[in-house]
Design an enzyme around this catalytic site. Sequence first.
Site, PDB file in Angstrom:
ATOM      1  N   HIS A 192       0.827  -1.212   0.000  1.00  0.00           N
ATOM      2  CA  HIS A 192       0.000   0.000   0.000  1.00  0.00           C
ATOM      3  C   HIS A 192       0.857   1.257   0.000  1.00  0.00           C
ATOM      4  O   HIS A 192       1.916   1.299   0.623  1.00  0.00           O
ATOM      5  CB  HIS A 192      -1.012   0.005   1.154  1.00  0.00           C
ATOM      6  CG  HIS A 192      -0.434   0.014   2.540  1.00  0.00           C
ATOM      7  ND1 HIS A 192      -0.235   1.179   3.238  1.00  0.00           N
ATOM      8  CD2 HIS A 192      -0.051  -0.989   3.362  1.00  0.00           C
ATOM      9  CE1 HIS A 192       0.244   0.888   4.445  1.00  0.00           C
ATOM     10  NE2 HIS A 192       0.372  -0.412   4.549  1.00  0.00           N
ATOM     11  N   ASP A 232      -0.655   4.304   0.643  1.00  0.00           N
ATOM     12  CA  ASP A 232      -1.244   5.312   1.535  1.00  0.00           C
ATOM     13  C   ASP A 232      -0.558   5.230   2.889  1.00  0.00           C
ATOM     14  O   ASP A 232       0.050   4.205   3.239  1.00  0.00           O
ATOM     15  CB  ASP A 232      -2.761   5.133   1.682  1.00  0.00           C
ATOM     16  CG  ASP A 232      -3.168   3.825   2.333  1.00  0.00           C
ATOM     17  OD1 ASP A 232      -2.523   2.780   2.060  1.00  0.00           O
ATOM     18  OD2 ASP A 232      -4.131   3.824   3.131  1.00  0.00           O
ATOM     19  N   ASP A 255       6.044   1.684   6.683  1.00  0.00           N
ATOM     20  CA  ASP A 255       4.638   1.251   6.521  1.00  0.00           C
ATOM     21  C   ASP A 255       3.942   2.137   5.504  1.00  0.00           C
ATOM     22  O   ASP A 255       3.324   3.116   5.872  1.00  0.00           O
ATOM     23  CB  ASP A 255       3.941   1.292   7.883  1.00  0.00           C
ATOM     24  CG  ASP A 255       2.517   0.758   7.843  1.00  0.00           C
ATOM     25  OD1 ASP A 255       2.128   0.135   6.853  1.00  0.00           O
ATOM     26  OD2 ASP A 255       1.777   0.988   8.817  1.00  0.00           O
ATOM     27  N   GLU A 311      -5.340   1.054   2.381  1.00  0.00           N
ATOM     28  CA  GLU A 311      -5.112   0.016   3.403  1.00  0.00           C
ATOM     29  C   GLU A 311      -5.307   0.582   4.795  1.00  0.00           C
ATOM     30  O   GLU A 311      -5.902  -0.055   5.670  1.00  0.00           O
ATOM     31  CB  GLU A 311      -3.701  -0.571   3.246  1.00  0.00           C
ATOM     32  CG  GLU A 311      -3.506  -1.895   3.982  1.00  0.00           C
ATOM     33  CD  GLU A 311      -3.192  -1.747   5.460  1.00  0.00           C
ATOM     34  OE1 GLU A 311      -3.379  -2.723   6.204  1.00  0.00           O
ATOM     35  OE2 GLU A 311      -2.757  -0.649   5.894  1.00  0.00           O
ATOM     36  N   GLU A 312      -4.805   1.792   5.019  1.00  0.00           N
ATOM     37  CA  GLU A 312      -4.852   2.359   6.373  1.00  0.00           C
ATOM     38  C   GLU A 312      -6.264   2.792   6.771  1.00  0.00           C
ATOM     39  O   GLU A 312      -6.487   3.190   7.910  1.00  0.00           O
ATOM     40  CB  GLU A 312      -3.880   3.547   6.486  1.00  0.00           C
ATOM     41  CG  GLU A 312      -2.414   3.194   6.254  1.00  0.00           C
ATOM     42  CD  GLU A 312      -1.787   2.326   7.335  1.00  0.00           C
ATOM     43  OE1 GLU A 312      -2.508   1.836   8.217  1.00  0.00           O
ATOM     44  OE2 GLU A 312      -0.558   2.136   7.279  1.00  0.00           O
ATOM     45  N   ASP A 353       4.583  -6.128   4.478  1.00  0.00           N
ATOM     46  CA  ASP A 353       3.896  -5.088   5.253  1.00  0.00           C
ATOM     47  C   ASP A 353       3.694  -5.552   6.696  1.00  0.00           C
ATOM     48  O   ASP A 353       2.766  -5.139   7.367  1.00  0.00           O
ATOM     49  CB  ASP A 353       2.546  -4.764   4.582  1.00  0.00           C
ATOM     50  CG  ASP A 353       1.878  -3.532   5.173  1.00  0.00           C
ATOM     51  OD1 ASP A 353       2.599  -2.662   5.696  1.00  0.00           O
ATOM     52  OD2 ASP A 353       0.635  -3.453   5.119  1.00  0.00           O
ATOM     53  N   HIS A 383     -28.571  21.817  33.293  1.00  0.00           N
ATOM     54  CA  HIS A 383     -27.953  22.341  34.524  1.00  0.00           C
ATOM     55  C   HIS A 383     -27.901  21.203  35.540  1.00  0.00           C
ATOM     56  O   HIS A 383     -28.941  20.608  35.856  1.00  0.00           O
ATOM     57  CB  HIS A 383     -28.801  23.503  35.057  1.00  0.00           C
ATOM     58  CG  HIS A 383     -28.134  24.267  36.152  1.00  0.00           C
ATOM     59  ND1 HIS A 383     -27.831  23.717  37.373  1.00  0.00           N
ATOM     60  CD2 HIS A 383     -27.706  25.567  36.210  1.00  0.00           C
ATOM     61  CE1 HIS A 383     -27.257  24.624  38.132  1.00  0.00           C
ATOM     62  NE2 HIS A 383     -27.162  25.771  37.442  1.00  0.00           N
ATOM     63  N   THR A 420     -20.889  23.061  35.109  1.00  0.00           N
ATOM     64  CA  THR A 420     -21.738  22.082  35.791  1.00  0.00           C
ATOM     65  C   THR A 420     -22.909  21.680  34.902  1.00  0.00           C
ATOM     66  O   THR A 420     -23.913  22.378  34.821  1.00  0.00           O
ATOM     67  CB  THR A 420     -22.254  22.676  37.116  1.00  0.00           C
ATOM     68  OG1 THR A 420     -22.724  24.015  36.867  1.00  0.00           O
ATOM     69  CG2 THR A 420     -21.161  22.732  38.157  1.00  0.00           C
ATOM     70  N   SER A 450      -3.427  -5.987  11.364  1.00  0.00           N
ATOM     71  CA  SER A 450      -4.372  -6.485  10.357  1.00  0.00           C
ATOM     72  C   SER A 450      -4.035  -5.962   8.966  1.00  0.00           C
ATOM     73  O   SER A 450      -3.648  -4.803   8.809  1.00  0.00           O
ATOM     74  CB  SER A 450      -5.787  -6.011  10.708  1.00  0.00           C
ATOM     75  OG  SER A 450      -6.089  -6.312  12.052  1.00  0.00           O
ATOM     76  N   HIS A 492       2.984   4.258  12.277  1.00  0.00           N
ATOM     77  CA  HIS A 492       1.802   4.967  12.799  1.00  0.00           C
ATOM     78  C   HIS A 492       2.154   6.017  13.852  1.00  0.00           C
ATOM     79  O   HIS A 492       1.263   6.698  14.353  1.00  0.00           O
ATOM     80  CB  HIS A 492       0.749   4.009  13.416  1.00  0.00           C
ATOM     81  CG  HIS A 492       0.115   3.088  12.425  1.00  0.00           C
ATOM     82  ND1 HIS A 492      -1.114   2.527  12.625  1.00  0.00           N
ATOM     83  CD2 HIS A 492       0.543   2.637  11.215  1.00  0.00           C
ATOM     84  CE1 HIS A 492      -1.425   1.743  11.584  1.00  0.00           C
ATOM     85  NE2 HIS A 492      -0.425   1.798  10.721  1.00  0.00           N
TER      86      HIS A 492
END
Length: 456
Positions: free
Chosen positions: A86, A88, A119, A153-154, A180, A213, A315, A399, A427
């Site tokens: 890949h 990308d 990668d 792929e990513e 990869d 509130h 709050t 994966s 990554h």
Amino acid sequence: MEPVIEYLEQNQPRFLGELAEFLRIPSISASPEHRAEVARCAHWLADELRRVGLEHVQVLATPGHPVVYADWLHAPGRPTALVYGHYDVQPVDPLHEWQSPPFEPVIHAGSIFARGASDDKGQVFMHLKAVEAHLRTQGRLPLNLKVLLEGEEEIGSGHLDALLEAQRDLLAADVVVVSDTAMFAPALPSICYGLRGLAYCQVEVRGPATDLHSGSYGGAVANPLEVLAKLVAALKDDQARITVPGFYDDVRPLSPEERAALARLPFDEPRFKAEVGVEALQGEAGYTTLERIWTRPTLELNGMWGGFTGEGSKTIIPARAWAKLSCRLVPDQDPERVLDLLERHLRALCPRTVQLTFTRMHGGKPSLTPLDHPAVQAAFRALERGFGTRPVFIRAGGSIPVVASFQQLLGLPVVLMGVAPHDDHAHAPNERFGIENLMGGARSAAYLWQELASAE
Ligand code: BES
Ligand code: MN
Ligand code: MN
């Protein structure tokens, strides 16, 4: 083979310059603003495929980012290998943690630093240089070769299955080769025979029509952010077992032989902890760290938000809350079925005081390659020759969804011979790829074509 290997050594300086050009293109598939850059990267690759001597180069459009194809089919009677990779890359944040800008490659301490260095641009590139070395020095390849490089792929390869099915004839081959995956340790060539799958979803919990509130309503109206926190926390027990009914039903048990083989790998747990930066590890009882990462499924909370997160205090009872959840899957789990089970369980747990929306995101099936396949044995010999070290057989926790598609849709065996060690920071900030790995990988790829041609 000598001239091929010599060609690789002699041309290393030029290769580094070309790889830097490839790395300079910010092909971030997840980012809509980078769409044109992803396309520019596909066309850069198409030109590069022509330069190395491949033919029938095509940039195939998909509803998402393009796929690049090329081949060399002049070895009648010999097998056909399909190289997949890949082009990308992952987003670059946090940008301030990079020591040099992610898309301005620099060479430092024996590595090239840039987003995508390992990668997967660097590993795609080494395959192209192995082809170039054969064609320039021999005028031919030892077998028929096809190259398929995708740009999604990513982000889950969402359009690739349809392309595989539509282009069955174009992609017909005897074996798929992918670089990869990770090396088990630096300079230890590794053949990966198993990948985990993935099932990703987003959960939204809605309570009151708007933020309230917390003084006027607190105590009488359920807080969606708290409900969601409880739901998420209930998905695992104290032993790190996932509590979703049926979740483990399709998990193939580990064989005693495989356990023994994994236990023989030179895994250094103290070093692993130091690398990660934690004092202690955790996980499912009865499994080693490698078994947990490679052979067991997981459920992770990736992010959770809602309500007031700014500086100071406010709050309120927030009206809505969100969480992103993902499961890594192992054979024979199916992403769709796992998401069905998870959705059903969350709905069963969810109180009537709020409304739950479950959104399916991308997924991918897990995969396993039999170790005794002749192509795996050919890759073993090629890596041993390329690195001068006997390879190990490993699995991975990560994966690559298309691997299961090659196996199940096209019936092809897949050999995973990645050469990027874990500390290449895929990554993460300061991603890099060692020049020794680039060259060892290119030599191994060059040997592989010869080994595959004589194996079948
Ligand atoms: N190259 C990785 C997959 C990988 C990581 C294999 C570590 C072996 C070890 C790939 O680019 C990747 O990051 N895949 C994603 C897939 C997802 C987006 C569908 C992943 O694993 O998170
Ligand atoms: Mn990758
Ligand atoms: Mn990746």
